[in-house]
Design a protein around this motif. Structure first.
Motif, mmCIF file in Angstrom:
data_model
loop_
_atom_site.group_PDB
_atom_site.id
_atom_site.type_symbol
_atom_site.label_atom_id
_atom_site.label_comp_id
_atom_site.label_asym_id
_atom_site.label_seq_id
_atom_site.Cartn_x
_atom_site.Cartn_y
_atom_site.Cartn_z
ATOM 1 N N HIS A 1 18.614 6.802 48.058
ATOM 2 C CA HIS A 1 17.553 7.385 48.749
ATOM 3 C C HIS A 1 17.887 8.254 49.927
ATOM 4 O O HIS A 1 17.053 9.060 50.497
ATOM 5 C CB HIS A 1 16.575 6.322 49.400
ATOM 6 C CG HIS A 1 17.287 5.377 50.217
ATOM 7 N ND1 HIS A 1 17.982 4.405 50.079
ATOM 8 C CD2 HIS A 1 17.156 5.382 51.762
ATOM 9 C CE1 HIS A 1 18.434 3.738 51.348
ATOM 10 N NE2 HIS A 1 17.921 4.551 52.180
ATOM 11 N N VAL B 1 9.471 8.337 49.166
ATOM 12 C CA VAL B 1 10.203 7.409 48.851
ATOM 13 C C VAL B 1 9.203 6.157 48.211
ATOM 14 O O VAL B 1 9.677 5.690 47.425
ATOM 15 C CB VAL B 1 11.385 7.006 49.784
ATOM 16 C CG1 VAL B 1 12.196 5.896 49.521
ATOM 17 C CG2 VAL B 1 12.164 8.370 50.432
ATOM 18 N N THR C 1 12.087 -0.417 46.972
ATOM 19 C CA THR C 1 12.053 1.006 47.688
ATOM 20 C C THR C 1 10.738 1.477 48.166
ATOM 21 O O THR C 1 10.522 2.044 49.207
ATOM 22 C CB THR C 1 12.266 1.987 46.493
ATOM 23 O OG1 THR C 1 13.505 1.857 45.996
ATOM 24 C CG2 THR C 1 12.317 3.406 47.001
#
Length: 679
Positions: free
Chosen positions: A247, A331, A308
């Motif tokens: 990420h 994200v 996440t």
């Protein structure tokens, strides 16, 4: 179906035209780019109408394959595919992309390199369109890489800024790590399945014959080949969609112009990873028939998505850059989508993907309007009190904030988020992802309220430059796209309510029924979700709205309350530092070793070979100049001298010549007599 290739072709043609224009053709470049997107939107809408008509007639999808080239006994085929998933995605990308293109004409007004910018934007959109309509995973991968290259070019658009250049390289390298897994999966799939076509008259990789072979073949560790290939594909999606642990590139991508951020986070690059997982869902789902399998691909997808979602939401709480808050929000929301796919509801994931595209584009363009008006100030601590001066931007941004936070029942984000939460609740593998998702719900409402309050409310800007030159509302070319997106963020959600799930039924190809009673299904979880949203909004208002920040350098209330926790969240939980200290140092050491090997090893060997060559050259030169040239010159000199001596004898006296002949003849006779030649 026959003309579906026109959709990616139009933006790609616009990119080529833009690349050929001079730097002074800014208006023409913008016009060509917008025209390309408008044409793509028209053909996308026609494609969607055709798909829905075919679906009503009992045809689920249409595809057309063609041979690319032959390699020995193997043929590599490519193809186009059009189904409800691809058609809805085409319309979303074209519509949102067109609004972003129009917004860009105002945001980059006066930029000296705007021609290059619009060419890159068109390339970006063309790559995404091609990816959506590919019936071949090989063709999909080609466009996948076009999207990656275009993102590199756009993130580093202001390449003269070191931060932008570094962010572009970081995005490109990080996503290539995931793409390597994707490529390995393609190679394995072609070897095991014999094709990379998704649909091919029963011989495609998403059709029963090939899926049966992939599930029935076991790889290392007792995993089915379909599981291994699915996990490799997921590596590519992790990179493209900014999932944990790859990420780290997505927040730094904010160094590009804000319209680029909107395009990346709403309609193109990050959406590609979720789309890939939805497209190959039959492959991911195939191994679930193996009850005794040590691992299922969808289980990994679900856990990564849950981690996440929570990670992004927590990290966004402690960010100060207005765009970086939205980046970590992306994200988190992408984590929700992956979680939905992992628990078996790709339809809920795509519904949220489509809704998220509109309100996230709205939020990023709203942030761009603020940045444009505030003389490119992005730090929330220096802003504040902009609502009275930027009423349209504030109103539309507030709509996007409530849609993302999941405020009931008016906003699209509420309905799409609820669909994911109910799918997660039904997952029997573990209850932990459900708690992760619910925690992220409260965090999302908190950090979005914090963002709205810090930027638009309060007593006014907290920095001296903004007090001296107060921001003013952006021009209409920037405000109108915000208003259109705000309407979409409200209206589109009603296409997928539990009472009338039109969008979900069209995606899945299931019958549609209107039943208000379905609104009460899972009411307990819905009430919990609503309570968490209310708690997040109320807590943020109590902390930041009741006593707004007076000075830009004032410490954040959360930082004062929990400085260590806040520092960890502000530092993105240390992942960037961790990667820099491990992989970064490893690569730096490897680079130094390579340099030493090159300079002292390979370089020394090359120098030695070069020296040997120079020595051989000197020897050859001496041989040529002394031996060869000397002998040639000596022969020539002797021949010349002999010729000169003989020429002196040629005086024209016939009697002298006859005497010479007579003497020579006499000598010849004597010689013959002496040697016995006369016998």
């Amino acid at each position: 179906m026959e003309q579906i290739w026109i959709v990616p072709a139009l933006p790609l043609l616009a990119a080529a035209v833009g690349a050929a224009l001079g730097a002074g053709s800014r208006r023409l470049a913008a016009g060509v780019a917008i025209a390309g997107m408008a044409g793509a939107l028209v053909f996308s809408v026609l494609a969607l109408v055709g798909v829905l008509g075919d679906q009503a007639a009992g045809r689920a999808l249409a595809y057309a394959n063609f041979a690319w080239f032959d390699l020995g006994a193997r043929s590599f085929d490519l193809g186009w595919l059009l189904d409800p998933l691809g058609a809805f995605m085409l319309v979303m990308v074209a519509f949102v992309g067109l609004l972003i293109f129009v917004f860009s004409t105002g945001y980059l007004h006066g930029d000296r390199d705007a021609v290059r910018f619009f060419s890159f934007l068109s390339l970006f959109a063309g790559g995404m369109f091609g990816l959506l309509v590919s019936n071949s995973l090989l063709l999909l991968f080609m466009f996948w890489e076009v999207v990656g290259v275009a993102s590199y070019l756009l993130i580093g658009y202001w390449f003269e800024r070191p931060a932008a250049a570094a962010a572009a390289k970081k995005a490109f390298v990080t996503t290539r790590i995931g793409d390597l897994g994707f490529l390995l999966g393609l190679l394995w799939l072609h070897e095991a399945g014999g094709t990379l076509l998704l649909y091919d008259g029963g011989r495609g990789v998403l059709e029963d014959a090939v899926l049966g072979r992939l599930v029935g073949t076991t790889a290392l560790g007792g995993l089915a080949v379909s599981t291994c290939i699915g996990l490799l594909f997921f590596c590519g999606a992790i990179g493209k969609s900014g999932q944990f642990p790859l990420h780290v590139w997505l927040p730094d991508a904010m160094e590009g112009p804000t319209p680029v951020s909107a395009l990346i986070h709403a309609a193109t690059m990050v959406a590609a990873g979720v789309f890939l997982m939805a497209r190959v869902y039959p492959l991911l789902d195939a191994d679930l028939v193996l009850a005794d399998a040590p691992l299922h691909a969808l289980t990994v997808v679900a856990w990564i998505g849950a981690i996440t979602a929570l990670f992004g939401a927590l990290t966004a709480i402690a960010q100060h850059d207005i765009k970086r808050v939205l980046a970590f929000s992306t994200v988190s929301q992408l984590g929700y989508m992956m979680l939905a796919i992992g628990v078996g509801s790709w339809v809920a994931a795509v519904f949220h993907l489509l809704m998220h595209a509109f309100f996230k584009a709205l939020l990023f363009l709203g942030a761009g309007s603020v940045i444009h008006a505030a003389h490119h100030e992005q730090d929330m601590r220096r802003l504040g009190g902009l609502a009275p001066r930027m009423r349209a931007t504030f109103a539309t941004f507030a709509v996007g904030m409530m849609a993302l936070a999941g405020v009931p029942f008016l906003f699209s984000g509420f309905w799409s988020k609820e669909g994911i939460l109910h799918a997660v609740e039904a997952w029997e593998v573990s209850a932990v992802p459900r708690w992760f998702a619910l925690t992220a719900v409260a965090c999302t409402a908190f950090y979005m309220t914090r963002l709205l309050v810090e930027v638009f409310l309060g007593r006014g800007p907290r920095s001296e430059p903004l007090r001296e030159h107060p921001p003013e509302e952006s021009p209409a070319v920037m405000v109108v796209p915000l208003q259109i997106l705000a309407v979409c963020a409200v209206v589109l959600g009603f296409l997928g309510t539990p009472a009338w799930p039109w969008l979900q039924s069209r995606l899945a190809g299931t019958p549609l029924h209107f039943d208000p009673a379905h609104l009460l299904e899972g009411a307990g979880l819905m009430f919990v979700s609503i309570a968490l949203v209310g708690a997040g909004i109320g807590l943020a208002w109590w902390i930041y709205g009741v006593k707004p920040r007076e000075r830009a350098d004032a410490r954040d209330p959360l930082e004062r309350a929990a400085p260590r926790v806040y520092a960890v969240l502000e530092a993105r939980m240390g992942f960037d530092a961790l990667y820099a200290a491990t992989f970064g140092r490893l690569f730096a050491v490897a680079a130094r070793v390579a340099r030493v090997v090159d300079e002292r090893g390979l370089g020394g060997l090359v120098d030695a070979v070069g020296g040997l060559g120079r020595f051989a050259g000197i020897g050859a030169k001496e041989m040529d100049e002394t031996a060869v040239d000397g002998s040639v010159e000596a022969t020539a000199t002797a021949t010349r001298d002999a010729g000169r001596a003989y020429s002196k004898r040629q005086d024209g006296d016939a009697r002298s010549h006859l005497r010479t002949v007579a003497v020579g003849f006499a000598l010849l006779v004597v010689l013959l007599l002496l040697t016995g030649g006369g016998r």
